[in-house]
Design a protein around this motif. Sequence first.
Motif, mmCIF file in Angstrom:
data_model
loop_
_atom_site.group_PDB
_atom_site.id
_atom_site.type_symbol
_atom_site.label_atom_id
_atom_site.label_comp_id
_atom_site.label_asym_id
_atom_site.label_seq_id
_atom_site.Cartn_x
_atom_site.Cartn_y
_atom_site.Cartn_z
ATOM 1 N N VAL A 102 -21.101 15.747 -27.236
ATOM 2 C CA VAL A 102 -20.214 16.529 -26.376
ATOM 3 C C VAL A 102 -20.718 17.969 -26.368
ATOM 4 O O VAL A 102 -20.773 18.623 -27.419
ATOM 5 N N GLU A 103 -21.061 18.480 -25.204
ATOM 6 C CA GLU A 103 -21.687 19.791 -25.104
ATOM 7 C C GLU A 103 -20.648 20.907 -25.021
ATOM 8 O O GLU A 103 -19.576 20.738 -24.434
ATOM 9 N N PHE A 104 -20.994 22.026 -25.648
ATOM 10 C CA PHE A 104 -20.206 23.253 -25.540
ATOM 11 C C PHE A 104 -21.162 24.419 -25.744
ATOM 12 O O PHE A 104 -22.364 24.226 -25.985
ATOM 13 N N HIS A 105 -20.666 25.640 -25.606
ATOM 14 C CA HIS A 105 -21.489 26.837 -25.807
ATOM 15 C C HIS A 105 -21.047 27.546 -27.074
ATOM 16 O O HIS A 105 -19.851 27.718 -27.305
ATOM 17 N N PHE A 154 -11.805 17.730 -19.364
ATOM 18 C CA PHE A 154 -12.401 16.453 -19.745
ATOM 19 C C PHE A 154 -13.248 16.599 -21.009
ATOM 20 O O PHE A 154 -13.159 15.793 -21.939
ATOM 21 N N ARG A 155 -14.076 17.638 -21.061
ATOM 22 C CA ARG A 155 -14.929 17.822 -22.242
ATOM 23 C C ARG A 155 -14.107 18.183 -23.472
ATOM 24 O O ARG A 155 -14.469 17.849 -24.597
ATOM 25 N N ALA A 156 -12.997 18.873 -23.283
ATOM 26 C CA ALA A 156 -12.126 19.174 -24.415
ATOM 27 C C ALA A 156 -11.532 17.893 -25.000
ATOM 28 O O ALA A 156 -11.464 17.723 -26.227
ATOM 29 N N ARG A 157 -11.108 16.978 -24.126
ATOM 30 C CA ARG A 157 -10.595 15.705 -24.623
ATOM 31 C C ARG A 157 -11.701 14.896 -25.305
ATOM 32 O O ARG A 157 -11.466 14.226 -26.319
#
Length: 421
Positions: free
Chosen positions: A18-21, A69-72
Amino acid sequence: MPLLDLFEGLFGASFRGVEFHMARARDETGRRWVKMTFPGRDAAAWEDLGAFDGPIIVSGLILGDDYLFRARALQEACREAGPGTLVHPWLGEMEVVLAQPGVLDWDDRQVGLVRFEAVFERWQENTPPALDTLGGLFAAAYRLRSTVRGFLRRVLAPVRLALGTVAAVASFARGISVTAGSLVAGLRNGGGLLAGLTAPFAELTAIGGLSVDDAYGVTVADRLDAVPAIIATTALPLPSPAVAAAVPLPAPVQVAPAEAAALLLALADAAPVISRDAPQVMVAAAQAQAGVAAMEAAARIPFESRQEAEGWQSRVDAGLALAAASAAAAAQDAPQEAGQLWQGLQAARVAWAADMAARIGRLAAVRSVVLGGTVPVALVAHALAGDEPASVIATAEDLVRRNRMRQPGAVPPGALEVLVR
């Protein structure tokens, strides 16, 4: 103006894919020193207990139109059992565990942005004790099942599903149900086991009606794994009840471990040809699930000879190697996820080899003896086993059964196989 353009200088990172910065990170490092003081002495003593790899404290941002969506997805990644892969912009890729609950921070004044904070610890696999090779085998099986579950959760995420993939997944699941049903029907005790698999087969057939949401991949993985898991469970030894039942109960279904393992390996072999349009990721997952279940069933086979155990070691290892080859082929579509599945399968192969090496070393070997003339089997057993009556009887029974003798009183000249105890 894209929201990401407002945050220049951020580095990309990911946890369990899961990508984040990553806006900020902190890593504690050093050595573990223990200070000791003693009465009557001013100077303290220091004991060095080795290197210290402290927690990795991460502050990240989830930005973009798909931030919810990415947070979930990140929530599910934090809940997932076992270690996970953290891709750190400065420290690189590493296996970690979530040492403290992750924190996701929403703000109604910052639409399109979620703040993420987590504390990770580096993870290193503990080598199981040399004497507990069976425990290491079942631990590797559990980790591999978790890896397959996470693999399908990520590769079947709604955002990654191509047109037609959902229909192909449903078709493959129906094919697994039909193939497993035909294999189970061929067992000697297949009727009872087939009845116990009615509900899992129905759930496989109903996969085509599932909602394609965040839980889609996990549901597919659980339904796909239910069939081999139940087959492997039937190879378990039946526990003795503590108290006798007041009324007769139906006998529980049980299949010989060797039959269950052979069935599961046949299911793994059939997976690539079940459906023409089957996604490679589904083939790899199904073969991994069937292979690990076959490993668990084969671990319960009461091997009689060293040669028998060596044969089963090769058969199960070939099944796991086949699944690893499918995982390598799936890397074209999902390189990172397929790589983790391949590593899990290799770890299972190592655990299987370690347990079988320990068992093979304790088993007797089958050897060949050549008779020069016609003699009774009792004489042959006496020559091989000595004067102990119990050993002579056991050797004679083994000779008759192993060589399928029709006239034990007059064994003709030739070679015989015997288990050297």
